[in-house]
Write a protein that holds these residues in place. Structure first.
Motif, PDB file in Angstrom:
ATOM      1  N   SER A 118      37.239  18.798  35.369  1.00 22.15           N
ATOM      2  CA  SER A 118      36.849  20.198  35.584  1.00 22.15           C
ATOM      3  C   SER A 118      37.491  20.836  37.059  1.00 22.15           C
ATOM      4  N   THR A 119      37.185  21.801  36.941  1.00 18.74           N
ATOM      5  CA  THR A 119      38.038  22.417  38.231  1.00 18.74           C
ATOM      6  C   THR A 119      37.340  23.952  38.788  1.00 18.74           C
ATOM      7  N   SER A 120      37.162  23.914  40.003  1.00 16.83           N
ATOM      8  CA  SER A 120      36.458  25.211  40.627  1.00 16.83           C
ATOM      9  C   SER A 120      37.026  26.445  40.645  1.00 16.83           C
ATOM     10  N   MET A 121      36.788  27.362  39.644  1.00 13.72           N
ATOM     11  CA  MET A 121      37.469  28.811  39.394  1.00 13.72           C
ATOM     12  C   MET A 121      36.309  29.533  38.886  1.00 13.72           C
ATOM     13  N   ASP A 122      36.422  30.951  39.512  1.00 19.88           N
ATOM     14  CA  ASP A 122      35.482  31.800  38.898  1.00 19.88           C
ATOM     15  C   ASP A 122      36.272  32.723  37.854  1.00 19.88           C
ATOM     16  N   VAL A 123      35.816  31.857  36.590  1.00 19.59           N
ATOM     17  CA  VAL A 123      36.666  32.476  35.468  1.00 19.59           C
ATOM     18  C   VAL A 123      35.659  33.770  34.881  1.00 19.59           C
ATOM     19  N   SER A 124      36.126  34.776  34.699  1.00 15.33           N
ATOM     20  CA  SER A 124      35.347  35.676  34.051  1.00 15.33           C
ATOM     21  C   SER A 124      35.584  35.911  32.662  1.00 15.33           C
ATOM     22  N   LEU A 125      36.750  35.372  31.996  1.00 14.26           N
ATOM     23  CA  LEU A 125      37.009  35.312  30.636  1.00 14.26           C
ATOM     24  C   LEU A 125      37.900  34.366  30.358  1.00 14.26           C
ATOM     25  N   ALA A 185      47.046  38.933  40.913  1.00 16.95           N
ATOM     26  CA  ALA A 185      46.840  40.238  40.502  1.00 16.95           C
ATOM     27  C   ALA A 185      47.431  41.063  39.575  1.00 16.95           C
ATOM     28  N   VAL A 186      46.909  40.660  38.244  1.00 18.74           N
ATOM     29  CA  VAL A 186      47.454  41.378  36.996  1.00 18.74           C
ATOM     30  C   VAL A 186      47.130  42.630  37.007  1.00 18.74           C
ATOM     31  N   CYS A 187      45.910  43.031  37.326  1.00 19.17           N
ATOM     32  CA  CYS A 187      45.318  44.448  37.512  1.00 19.17           C
ATOM     33  C   CYS A 187      44.254  44.559  38.098  1.00 19.17           C
ATOM     34  N   LEU A 188      43.873  45.696  38.773  1.00 16.92           N
ATOM     35  CA  LEU A 188      42.978  46.109  39.552  1.00 16.92           C
ATOM     36  C   LEU A 188      41.652  46.022  38.616  1.00 16.92           C
ATOM     37  N   GLY A 189      40.673  45.764  39.131  1.00 19.80           N
ATOM     38  CA  GLY A 189      39.264  45.664  38.354  1.00 19.80           C
ATOM     39  C   GLY A 189      39.316  44.335  37.654  1.00 19.80           C
ATOM     40  N   LYS A 190      38.178  44.372  37.008  1.00 17.25           N
ATOM     41  CA  LYS A 190      37.891  43.146  36.122  1.00 17.25           C
ATOM     42  C   LYS A 190      38.725  43.359  34.657  1.00 17.25           C
ATOM     43  N   VAL A 191      38.812  42.269  34.308  1.00 16.84           N
ATOM     44  CA  VAL A 191      39.363  42.222  32.610  1.00 16.84           C
ATOM     45  C   VAL A 191      38.008  41.912  31.639  1.00 16.84           C
ATOM     46  N   THR A 192      37.948  43.047  31.134  1.00 16.53           N
ATOM     47  CA  THR A 192      36.539  42.682  30.189  1.00 16.53           C
ATOM     48  C   THR A 192      36.790  42.023  28.895  1.00 16.53           C
ATOM     49  N   ALA A 202      38.171  39.224  44.731  1.00 18.34           N
ATOM     50  CA  ALA A 202      38.342  40.555  45.622  1.00 18.34           C
ATOM     51  C   ALA A 202      38.846  41.741  44.742  1.00 18.34           C
ATOM     52  N   GLY A 203      38.379  42.105  43.727  1.00 16.99           N
ATOM     53  CA  GLY A 203      38.708  43.524  43.011  1.00 16.99           C
ATOM     54  C   GLY A 203      40.026  43.461  42.199  1.00 16.99           C
TER      55      GLY A 203
END
Lengths: 528, 786
Positions: free
Chosen positions: B581-588, B626-633, B605-606
């Motif tokens: 396990s690893t500590s990452m804030d994975v949104s997707l 920094a693939v893109c600005l904002g969140k990848v949904t 950070a945006g």
């Protein structure tokens, strides 16, 4: 530009009996013909040869009916006491019957006087039948014996004294001249072979046996006794195959459909049940007015004949194909053929340029109004309850339901209220109609008391809701009881099993519904 | 765009690539072309074929306006927020001139009477929120890049909306509306007239101006208002004695108004998505074109008045004949407010599937970058009215072969009155589209949070699992018809599961379909779909599970999950224990079905970072900050048509599939490798060459010839060697390729003929030789074809 999408009328699940192939087949009979006999009809037997007359044994007589006659074409009345079990020989020429006075009589179908009298039994003879080689008769009697008789000499050939109680049913093999089966009140079925002096196979039914039936293949035998119908495999030495318990009173008679795919059983509980012979599930059910004693199916299932304890013989004939069609499609007047094919039968020539005509879309009246946003008119032009509810739902989706309900005069409002009171308690429509009713109360609150018609309907609505609430509360009580039963019977598991969750959902639904009805009730009270 | 080694992030998706600024005003240039600003470029469409002919690329920021040059109708101005106005030859796609203004430009106007002057709307230098209309005198200069210095302010405090300003009859005056004020500036008198309206009229309608149009032949200004009214202003050269008449049909704000060139008709449109044509001076007569699909944002009319075009809020341009009939539709990737369904790839057509028009699913071909079709899911008339709750497609799922499509639509009026429908669609071979098979109304008590098909390839029955907030997950199965009246099999519920009355969140089938993982807050339960037994539970508290994913191919023994407490966990299902396990804030988190790779998007950070890794080792194969600005949904791996053979470690994960993702601003992005881009560039160059060869074959031949002359003179050696046409490798290749795999002959002809030409150094004989060779080549070609 997309075309207008008409309102979708949801298909609601139909309540009640599911329509299967079997229900279609077994419902396709005309209204029954009822004939009053002198006493309880104990036996019905069809002649094996055309025109398939049938012999009905009732009290001291045997009546012969033609396939479509309502009067007996012939009757045998020379019985001293109650006659039993009038059966035809395989050529349809002779008829044999037992009697309470222990004498077995043999009749010529065209004659009146008995050709032979077989005397030997000491008590009433309830079972008689011809063997398949046609010159012998097999009988079973209340003196616990069954006998074989020779017809030409009128002599007794053999006696079997194996049963220890009345013999009330029996059947001879159609394929083997020497085999016959008897069923007795000593709870057993016995297969006898005329070539030896004792029974070959004994099967224990567990109840007094009332009826025995051999399959056409003669590998299986079906017995009825008590509330049970049991199927036995003769080829495996009388091993029980299935035990069916679908009646709640004694099963009295058995019969197979002409193709051997369905088994029918008649019972004192006034039902005739139809089983599928592959999985032995009940596929259809007939109700009768009185306890059924005897049952027979005409060849090709052309008619179902049932004899009852009150002496009524009920005959149902199959509908002819035209008749059954007529009922399903009501003939509508169509435009004449000439109008219909006008211009349609023109064949384009080789170098004709074909201009395709756009298919015109036909919208129903309410859709036309919806398309033009005439919402009140759309609501008024929907007629069937499903359609009206769908239109109300659509108006609600468009956010214009309030406008459509508002601005009505006494007549229009009372029509609307009539519809709502009629359909609101239907659980399929309640989720849509309850908010609509709420809305009506909100809109017309100020004019309550001005029209007696509307007021009466509102009071009726209140009454109806009170009833519904009481009803739902009772249902909830029952559900609570059921849940405790379920909880005690089902071992506790992590997962909810399907029936459990269904009941749970039902519960939730009722809860929801009650809540809604209460809400509207409150509103109604406040307003009235 | 972000550069990273040799992998680049690129935008995809039709007309307007930026959803935030949907297609700007489309304008017509004669009847054949339609110009439209789209993102950083101007697109030229053919009105008859709907194809994009040219992309006019030079601006470095959003294009805000496109305008025909009044003095030359083959040229067009475009303005952009990068502070430049560019002059284009749009038929050939050539940039003629660039005028540097120096301020961001929000709209542009010209008139035939004001030659050499452009009117632009720019923010006032001190305050960014206020705008002014400025006349720019274009310097006469032969240079490509010209700096315009001569400015004069015309009107201050104008609206930045391009539709709110317009030139009047013959360019005598310019009218502009903002808020509740209409301002008309007469150039002769050099003074403005202002007219004010009250904020609300008697009936409570809002009088705010939204748009404006001036009659081309008459002194009349039409203005659109917030409450749906259209006012026709006359006699406005007097301060007091002005009059107006009111037309009212629209029930909500009028978003665009336009007069036809002769001024006989007025076109108006708004959120109702109905184009209304009013007869000028006979306003009671109206023509309607209803159900255009989405709210109308702009209306334009071709200079000869034969065609109208409307641009819509769903990234669409409709071209309409003057008889009020739709003649063409140019549709890009339909963009709504958000992608409620996941991004999916249709296994049959390999098209990207996501929310399209309201109540529809769109099938978007990634290979051709074109919308294939919209599948109507809700099958209800869409009412274009703001503030109305409508059914929306919120979930969709395909089975492994694309034979079944499951969709969930919901409509939420109040929290208690949730309407849910689960629909199952079967693929119909005959019509080549999906047909509705089963509708299940109210499949769950509460909102469905996840839904997936069993992806096993060998099993006979297909299983669909839906997970809902009501605490249950349900398995749906295709059951044969039991009743006589039913035509075919339909879907029914097979199993209902729950776990300790916890709320399930996501579900996932293993690659072979033998396991189902359902997460219940912080517990992952693993079920056997064959018997519906609970096999095991895995948990890693604290933190509820956010995503669940099984490994693919050789890594199928791993189950990966992310929690909302910044943890990425990998469980080994053979040992039922945590592998790493690893500590990452994975949104997707998602897995590539064509390789072992998994992709994780982390929001920080945006910006969003991408990590690609294999479940067997916790070390990333590839990472991209920094693939893109904002969140990848949403994101999806789409299979490639042709496998790439890249052996560099960082780009290997792109060999089998391509990663597409959508940001919260509704940009559709993907990754390309350098090699791929080079190939694309090469092919587009080729296309440009073959495109410019349009006229007649002969003129082209000569034209090309004269261009290449200089070069070919140098390579005369080569020419001598290839004397015989048959000897050419290209020709041999062409003739040996089977005819059915070749592109159309018209496409090949010019290139083929070109390849047959042999340059001759002898200038005297030039013309004749060419001609001779042409004849020879053509005869040869024809005989081969025959």
């Amino acid at each position: 530009m997309a075309s207008f999408k008409p309102t979708k009328i949801p298909i609601y699940p139909k309540l009640g009996e599911k329509v299967t192939q079997d229900t279609v087949y077994w419902k396709n009979y005309k209204a029954p013909v009822q004939i009053k006999e002198f006493g309880a009809v104990t036996n019905i037997h069809f002649s094996p040869v055309a025109p398939h007359n049938y012999a009905v044994t009732a009290f001291t007589r045997i009546h012969i009916y033609g396939p479509f006659s309502q009067e007996p074409v012939k009757s045998f009345t020379r019985f001293k006491d109650t006659a039993y079990c009038g059966r035809y020989r395989s050529d349809g020429q002779l008829l044999v019957a037992g009697c309470e006075d222990s004498v077995v009589r043999l009749f010529d179908v065209s004659g009146k006087v008995a050709l032979r009298m077989f005397k030997g039994h000491t008590k009433a003879v309830h079972v008689t039948d011809f063997t398949s080689e046609r010159y012998h008769i097999f009988t079973g009697s209340d003196d616990y014996t069954c006998r074989l008789w020779d017809i030409p000499n009128a002599t007794e050939l053999n006696t079997y004294q194996e049963h220890t109680d009345y013999i009330r049913c029996g059947v001879t093999s159609k394929l083997n001249r020497d085999l016959f089966i008897t069923g007795s009140y000593d709870h057993t079925l016995k297969l006898f072979d005329a070539r030896v002096d004792k029974s070959v196979i004994t099967m224990d039914h567990g109840q007094p046996v009332e009826s025995v039936l051999l399959y056409p293949s003669e590998g299986l035998v079906v017995s009825a006794g008590g509330r049970y119908v049991k199927v036995w495999d003769l080829l495996k030495g009388g091993q029980p195959l299935v035990s069916l318990k679908n009646h709640h009173k004694t099963v009295t008679s058995l019969c197979l459909s002409s193709n051997g795919q369905r088994l029918l059983s008649a019972s004192l509980d006034r039902h005739v049940k139809v089983y599928n012979t592959t999985n032995f599930r009940v596929v259809h059910n007939f109700d009768y007015a009185a306890s059924v004693l005897s049952l027979a199916l005409a060849p090709d299932d052309e008619s179902i004949i049932v004899g009852m304890t009150n002496g009524v013989l009920s005959i149902k004939h199959r509908k002819s194909p035209e008749e059954s069609k007529e009922v399903s499609h009501q003939q509508r007047r169509r435009p004449s053929y000439r109008v219909f094919v006008k211009g349609k039968n023109y064949m384009p020539k080789q170098d004709d340029y074909l201009v395709s005509k756009p298919v015109r879309e036909y919208l129903t009246k309410y859709d036309k109004h919806l398309k033009k946003f005439n919402i009140s008119k759309a609501l008024d032009s929907a007629l069937k309850p499903e359609v009206t509810v769908a239109v109300i739902k659509e108006l609600d989706r468009r956010g214009t339901l309030k406008n459509a309900l508002a601005g009505r005069d006494e007549k229009a409002l009372s029509e609307l209220l009539h519809f709502i009171t009629k359909n609101m308690v239907d659980f399929r429509f309640a989720p849509v109609l309850v908010p609509a009713a709420n809305m009506i109360l909100d809109i017309y609150r100020s004019v309550i008391g001005q029209s007696p018609v509307v007021d009466r309907q509102l009071l009726y609505l209140q009454d109806l809701l009170q009833k519904e609430i009481n009803y739902q509360q009772e249902l909830l009580d029952v559900l609570g009881m059921l849940d405790t039963l379920f909880a005690s019977s089902v071992p506790r598991k992590e997962l909810l099993s399907q029936p459990h969750s269904d009941s749970f959902m039902l519960f939730v639904y009722f809860k929801f519904k009650t809540k809604n009805s209460k809400e509207i009730k409150k509103k109604g009270e406040r307003n009235i | 765009m972000v550069e990273h080694g040799d992998i680049r992030v690129v935008h995809r998706g039709g007309i307007a690539r930026y959803c935030r600024f949907l297609c700007e005003r489309g304008i017509f240039c004669c009847c054949r072309f339609l110009l439209c600003g789209s993102g950083y470029e101007v697109k030229v469409f053919s009105t008859s074929t709907e194809e994009c002919i040219h992309d006019l690329r030079a601006h470095t920021d959003l294009v805000t306006g496109v305008l025909l040059r009044p003095s030359n109708h083959l040229q067009a101005y475009s303005c952009s927020t990068d502070g430049t106005v560019r002059l284009w030859d749009y038929t050939d796609g050539i940039l003629i001139k660039t005028y540097v203004i120096g301020y961001p430009i929000y709209s542009i106007y010209t008139s035939a009477n004001h030659s050499g002057v452009l009117f632009v709307v720019t923010p006032t230098s001190d305050k960014r929120s206020e705008f002014q209309l400025v006349a720019v005198h274009l310097p006469q200069s032969g240079d490509q890049l010209v700096e315009a210095r001569e400015f004069s302010a015309v009107l201050s405090d104008v609206s930045s909306n391009p539709a709110a300003t317009s030139f009047g009859r013959g360019g005598e005056y310019i009218a502009s509306a903002k808020g509740l004020q209409l301002e008309v500036y007469f150039f002769k008198k050099q003074k403005p007239y202002r007219f004010f309206l009250k904020e609300d009229n008697k009936k409570g309608g809002k009088n705010t101006f939204t748009c404006l149009a001036c009659h081309p032949k008459d002194d009349c200004i039409a203005t659109g208002h917030e409450d749906g009214k259209i006012r026709l202003w006359r006699n406005f050269n007097h301060k007091k004695e002005y009059t107006y008449t009111t037309l009212h049909w629209h029930h909500s704000a009028v978003s665009s108004l336009c007069f036809t060139p002769e001024g006989t008709n007025l076109l108006s449109g708004g959120i109702e998505s109905v184009l209304v044509q009013w007869r000028y001076n006979q306003e009671s007569q109206r023509d309607f074109l209803p159900r255009l699909g989405a709210a109308i944002t702009h209306i334009a009319v071709s200079p000869d008045g034969a065609l109208f075009c409307t641009s819509h809020s769903d990234n669409k341009i409709t071209i309409i004949r003057s008889s009020i009939q739709v003649s063409a539709v140019i549709q890009g990737l339909v963009k709504g407010d958000s992608v409620r369904t996941d991004l999916m790839v249709d296994p049959r057509s390999k098209a990207l599937v996501l929310n399209g028009k309201p109540g529809h699913l769109q099938f978007y071909s990634l290979q051709r970058d074109k919308l294939l079709y919209n599948l109507d899911i809700v099958q209800q008339e869409y009412i274009h009215q703001s503030g109305l709750e409508q059914f929306e497609v919120v979930k969709a799922a395909f089975d492994a072969y694309g034979n079944w499509l499951a969709t969930v639509e919901e409509r939420k009026q109040k929290p208690t009155e949730l309407e849910l429908n689960l629909k199952l669609w079967a693929f119909d071979e005959q019509t080549q589209s999906f047909m509705l098979n089963t509708t299940i109304s109210a499949p769950h008590e509460a909102r469905i949070t996840a839904m997936c098909f069993c992806h096993s390839t060998d099993s006979q029955t297909t299983v669909l699992v839906s997970v809902s907030k009501d605490g249950h997950f349900k398995a749906w199965q295709l059951a044969p018809a039991t009743h006589t009246e039913d035509e075919g099999p339909s879907w029914s519920c097979d199993f209902v599961g729950a776990y300790h009355s916890l709320v399930p969140e996501c579900c996932c089938f293993s690659a072979d379909g033998s396991l189902l993982a359902v997460s219940f807050q912080e517990v992952v339960t693993v079920w056997s779909p064959a018997s519906w037994e609970l096999l095991t539970t895995l948990s890693q508290p604290p933190g509820a599970i956010r995503n669940l994913c099984f490994g693919q191919l050789t890594c199928s023994k791993y189950l990966l999950g992310t929690t909302d407490k910044n943890l990425l966990c990998c469980w080994n299902l053979l040992t039922c224990s945590l592998e790493w396990s690893t500590s990452m804030d994975v949104s997707l988190l998602l897995s590539d079905p064509f390789s072992e790779n998994m992709a994780a998007f982390c929001c920080q950070a945006g910006c969003t970072d991408l990590f690609v890794f294999k479940p067997s080792e916790p070390r990333p194969l590839f990472s991209h900050k920094a693939v893109c600005l904002g969140k990848v949904t949403r994101a999806v791996f789409a299979p490639r048509e042709k496998m790439l053979e890249s052996c560099e470690e960082t780009s290997q994960w792109l060999n089998h599939s391509q990663l597409y993702f959508v940001t919260q601003y509704m940009d559709l992005l993907t990754f390309t490798t350098k090699a791929e881009e080079d190939r694309l560039m090469a092919s587009s160059k080729q296309l440009v060459i073959s495109d410019s060869v349009a006229m007649t074959p002969f003129s082209v031949l000569l034209g090309k010839r004269s261009q290449q002359e200089g070069q070919e003179a140098a390579s005369s050696l080569l020419a001598e060697r290839t004397q015989l046409p048959q000897g050419s490798a290209a020709v041999r290749e062409l003739l040996q390729t089977p005819a059915h795999v070749l592109p159309s002959t018209s496409f090949l002809c010019s290139m083929f003929v070109e390849s047959l030409l042999i340059s001759v150094t002898d200038n005297r004989k030039k013309g004749r030789t060419i001609y001779n060779y042409f004849i020879v080549a053509q005869q040869h070609f024809m005989s081969k074809i025959e």
